[in-house]
Design a protein around this motif. Structure first.
Motif, mmCIF file in Angstrom:
data_model
loop_
_atom_site.group_PDB
_atom_site.id
_atom_site.type_symbol
_atom_site.label_atom_id
_atom_site.label_comp_id
_atom_site.label_asym_id
_atom_site.label_seq_id
_atom_site.Cartn_x
_atom_site.Cartn_y
_atom_site.Cartn_z
ATOM 1 N N ARG A 90 0.835 -1.205 0.000
ATOM 2 C CA ARG A 90 0.000 0.000 0.000
ATOM 3 C C ARG A 90 0.873 1.260 0.000
ATOM 4 O O ARG A 90 0.598 2.211 -0.727
ATOM 5 C CB ARG A 90 -0.960 -0.007 1.173
ATOM 6 C CG ARG A 90 -1.951 1.144 1.129
ATOM 7 C CD ARG A 90 -2.909 1.109 2.329
ATOM 8 N NE ARG A 90 -3.918 2.125 2.225
ATOM 9 C CZ ARG A 90 -5.102 1.973 1.660
ATOM 10 N NH1 ARG A 90 -5.442 0.819 1.141
ATOM 11 N NH2 ARG A 90 -5.945 2.970 1.602
ATOM 12 N N ASP A 91 1.921 1.269 0.811
ATOM 13 C CA ASP A 91 2.811 2.434 0.869
ATOM 14 C C ASP A 91 3.469 2.702 -0.485
ATOM 15 O O ASP A 91 3.566 3.854 -0.914
ATOM 16 C CB ASP A 91 3.900 2.238 1.930
ATOM 17 C CG ASP A 91 3.351 2.271 3.342
ATOM 18 O OD1 ASP A 91 2.240 2.807 3.553
ATOM 19 O OD2 ASP A 91 4.031 1.742 4.247
ATOM 20 N N TRP A 139 0.853 4.005 -2.894
ATOM 21 C CA TRP A 139 0.564 5.409 -2.559
ATOM 22 C C TRP A 139 1.662 6.318 -3.103
ATOM 23 O O TRP A 139 1.392 7.360 -3.689
ATOM 24 C CB TRP A 139 0.400 5.582 -1.045
ATOM 25 C CG TRP A 139 0.187 7.015 -0.688
ATOM 26 C CD1 TRP A 139 1.069 7.857 -0.072
ATOM 27 C CD2 TRP A 139 -0.977 7.818 -0.958
ATOM 28 N NE1 TRP A 139 0.529 9.111 0.063
ATOM 29 C CE2 TRP A 139 -0.730 9.101 -0.468
ATOM 30 C CE3 TRP A 139 -2.204 7.542 -1.562
ATOM 31 C CZ2 TRP A 139 -1.670 10.134 -0.578
ATOM 32 C CZ3 TRP A 139 -3.144 8.573 -1.666
ATOM 33 C CH2 TRP A 139 -2.865 9.845 -1.179
ATOM 34 N N ARG A 140 2.917 5.891 -2.918
ATOM 35 C CA ARG A 140 4.036 6.688 -3.429
ATOM 36 C C ARG A 140 3.933 6.848 -4.949
ATOM 37 O O ARG A 140 4.182 7.916 -5.498
ATOM 38 C CB ARG A 140 5.353 6.021 -3.031
ATOM 39 C CG ARG A 140 6.552 6.826 -3.385
ATOM 40 C CD ARG A 140 7.797 6.218 -2.784
ATOM 41 N NE ARG A 140 8.966 6.843 -3.375
ATOM 42 C CZ ARG A 140 10.181 6.369 -3.275
ATOM 43 N NH1 ARG A 140 10.407 5.282 -2.585
ATOM 44 N NH2 ARG A 140 11.183 6.989 -3.863
ATOM 45 N N LEU A 182 1.122 6.777 -6.695
ATOM 46 C CA LEU A 182 0.011 7.701 -6.962
ATOM 47 C C LEU A 182 0.448 9.150 -6.781
ATOM 48 O O LEU A 182 0.054 10.025 -7.564
ATOM 49 C CB LEU A 182 -1.179 7.396 -6.046
ATOM 50 C CG LEU A 182 -2.054 6.234 -6.477
ATOM 51 C CD1 LEU A 182 -3.046 5.889 -5.374
ATOM 52 C CD2 LEU A 182 -2.786 6.543 -7.770
ATOM 53 N N LEU A 183 1.256 9.412 -5.760
ATOM 54 C CA LEU A 183 1.773 10.775 -5.571
ATOM 55 C C LEU A 183 2.659 11.187 -6.737
ATOM 56 O O LEU A 183 2.587 12.331 -7.215
ATOM 57 C CB LEU A 183 2.560 10.874 -4.261
ATOM 58 C CG LEU A 183 1.761 10.810 -2.974
ATOM 59 C CD1 LEU A 183 2.697 10.775 -1.768
ATOM 60 C CD2 LEU A 183 0.788 11.981 -2.865
ATOM 61 N N ALA A 201 -4.067 15.669 -1.781
ATOM 62 C CA ALA A 201 -3.726 14.288 -1.442
ATOM 63 C C ALA A 201 -4.043 14.038 0.030
ATOM 64 O O ALA A 201 -3.661 14.833 0.888
ATOM 65 C CB ALA A 201 -2.245 14.028 -1.713
ATOM 66 N N GLU A 219 -3.407 10.972 2.405
ATOM 67 C CA GLU A 219 -2.809 9.647 2.543
ATOM 68 C C GLU A 219 -3.630 8.745 3.449
ATOM 69 O O GLU A 219 -3.806 7.561 3.158
ATOM 70 C CB GLU A 219 -1.379 9.753 3.081
ATOM 71 C CG GLU A 219 -0.684 8.413 3.155
ATOM 72 C CD GLU A 219 0.776 8.506 3.531
ATOM 73 O OE1 GLU A 219 1.439 7.448 3.513
ATOM 74 O OE2 GLU A 219 1.269 9.607 3.845
ATOM 75 N N GLY A 235 -6.256 7.452 1.510
ATOM 76 C CA GLY A 235 -5.797 6.799 0.279
ATOM 77 C C GLY A 235 -6.375 7.438 -0.968
ATOM 78 O O GLY A 235 -6.630 6.766 -1.954
ATOM 79 N N ARG A 236 -6.562 8.772 -0.927
ATOM 80 C CA ARG A 236 -7.277 9.443 -2.016
ATOM 81 C C ARG A 236 -6.508 10.674 -2.498
ATOM 82 O O ARG A 236 -5.994 11.449 -1.708
ATOM 83 C CB ARG A 236 -8.649 9.863 -1.506
ATOM 84 C CG ARG A 236 -9.488 10.617 -2.489
ATOM 85 C CD ARG A 236 -10.887 10.954 -1.971
ATOM 86 N NE ARG A 236 -10.925 11.329 -0.572
ATOM 87 C CZ ARG A 236 -11.552 10.626 0.392
ATOM 88 N NH1 ARG A 236 -12.195 9.526 0.107
ATOM 89 N NH2 ARG A 236 -11.545 11.053 1.633
ATOM 90 N N GLN A 288 -8.514 6.596 -5.884
ATOM 91 C CA GLN A 288 -8.808 6.107 -4.539
ATOM 92 C C GLN A 288 -8.268 4.700 -4.338
ATOM 93 O O GLN A 288 -8.631 3.789 -5.075
ATOM 94 C CB GLN A 288 -10.326 6.103 -4.311
ATOM 95 C CG GLN A 288 -10.772 5.522 -2.996
ATOM 96 C CD GLN A 288 -10.504 6.448 -1.831
ATOM 97 O OE1 GLN A 288 -10.957 7.591 -1.845
ATOM 98 N NE2 GLN A 288 -9.792 5.978 -0.832
ATOM 99 N N LEU A 289 -7.408 4.525 -3.339
ATOM 100 C CA LEU A 289 -6.982 3.191 -2.941
ATOM 101 C C LEU A 289 -8.056 2.591 -2.055
ATOM 102 O O LEU A 289 -8.653 3.288 -1.232
ATOM 103 C CB LEU A 289 -5.677 3.240 -2.150
ATOM 104 C CG LEU A 289 -4.415 3.605 -2.919
ATOM 105 C CD1 LEU A 289 -3.222 3.641 -1.968
ATOM 106 C CD2 LEU A 289 -4.167 2.615 -4.028
#
Length: 158
Positions: free
Chosen positions: A20-21, A24-25, A27-28, A71, A73, A76-77, A94-95
């Motif tokens: 997930r981390d 997320w990275r 997605l950023l 963002a 975190e 997750g969006r 969206q995660l």
């Protein structure tokens, strides 16, 4: 306003504990540099930064998109609010979590009032949006997974 969304399961290669981390990275990274992730976007620049996000200008075809990006975190969006007169009020990445505990990625588009009226009148418009965003999600997901794997390798996760 009408919201359309598409969701896909995602399996991040490497260590599941950091999946997930790493996603997320990625997605950023996509938010600031969408060109490698979204085939329709050919250029993008962050114009201004704020405590809660940034303003970016992107080029998609003949259009210049101006988007205020937020963002979150914890949720997750990442939300892209349009300030450019397109058919979209906002787009959201969206995660999420699937029933089996795996990760999901949802791409949602909230249409403006005018675009919502058009969608209600013209099913061809909705079909075109569906084709465009289904394809975008598929290509975007592959690029995000590659980036997440790369981020794992950089952190020594195999």
């Amino acid at each position: 306003m009408l919201t359309l969304s598409w969701t896909t399961p995602v399996t991040v290669p490497g260590d599941p504990a950091t999946a997930r981390d790493r996603l997320w990275r990625a997605l950023l990274d996509k938010a600031e540099n969408p060109v490698p992730y979204v085939p329709a976007i050919t250029a993008c620049a962050v114009v201004e930064r704020y405590a809660d996000g940034f303003l970016r200008e992107a080029v998609r075809g003949e259009r210049r998109l101006v988007q205020r990006v937020f963002a979150d975190e914890a949720a997750g969006r990442i939300v892209f609010r349009h300030a450019d007169g397109t058919d979209f009020a906002e787009i959201c990445d969206q995660l999420g979590e699937a029933e089996d505990g795996g990760l999901t990625l949802t791409l949602a588009v909230r249409l403006t009032a005018e675009a919502t009226e058009r969608a209600e009148r013209d099913s061809g418009y909705v079909r075109a949006l569906n084709r465009d965003f289904e394809g975008t999600l598929a290509e975007m997901t592959q690029a995000l997974l590659s980036a997440a794997a790369r981020f794992g390798e950089l952190a020594g996760v195999r």
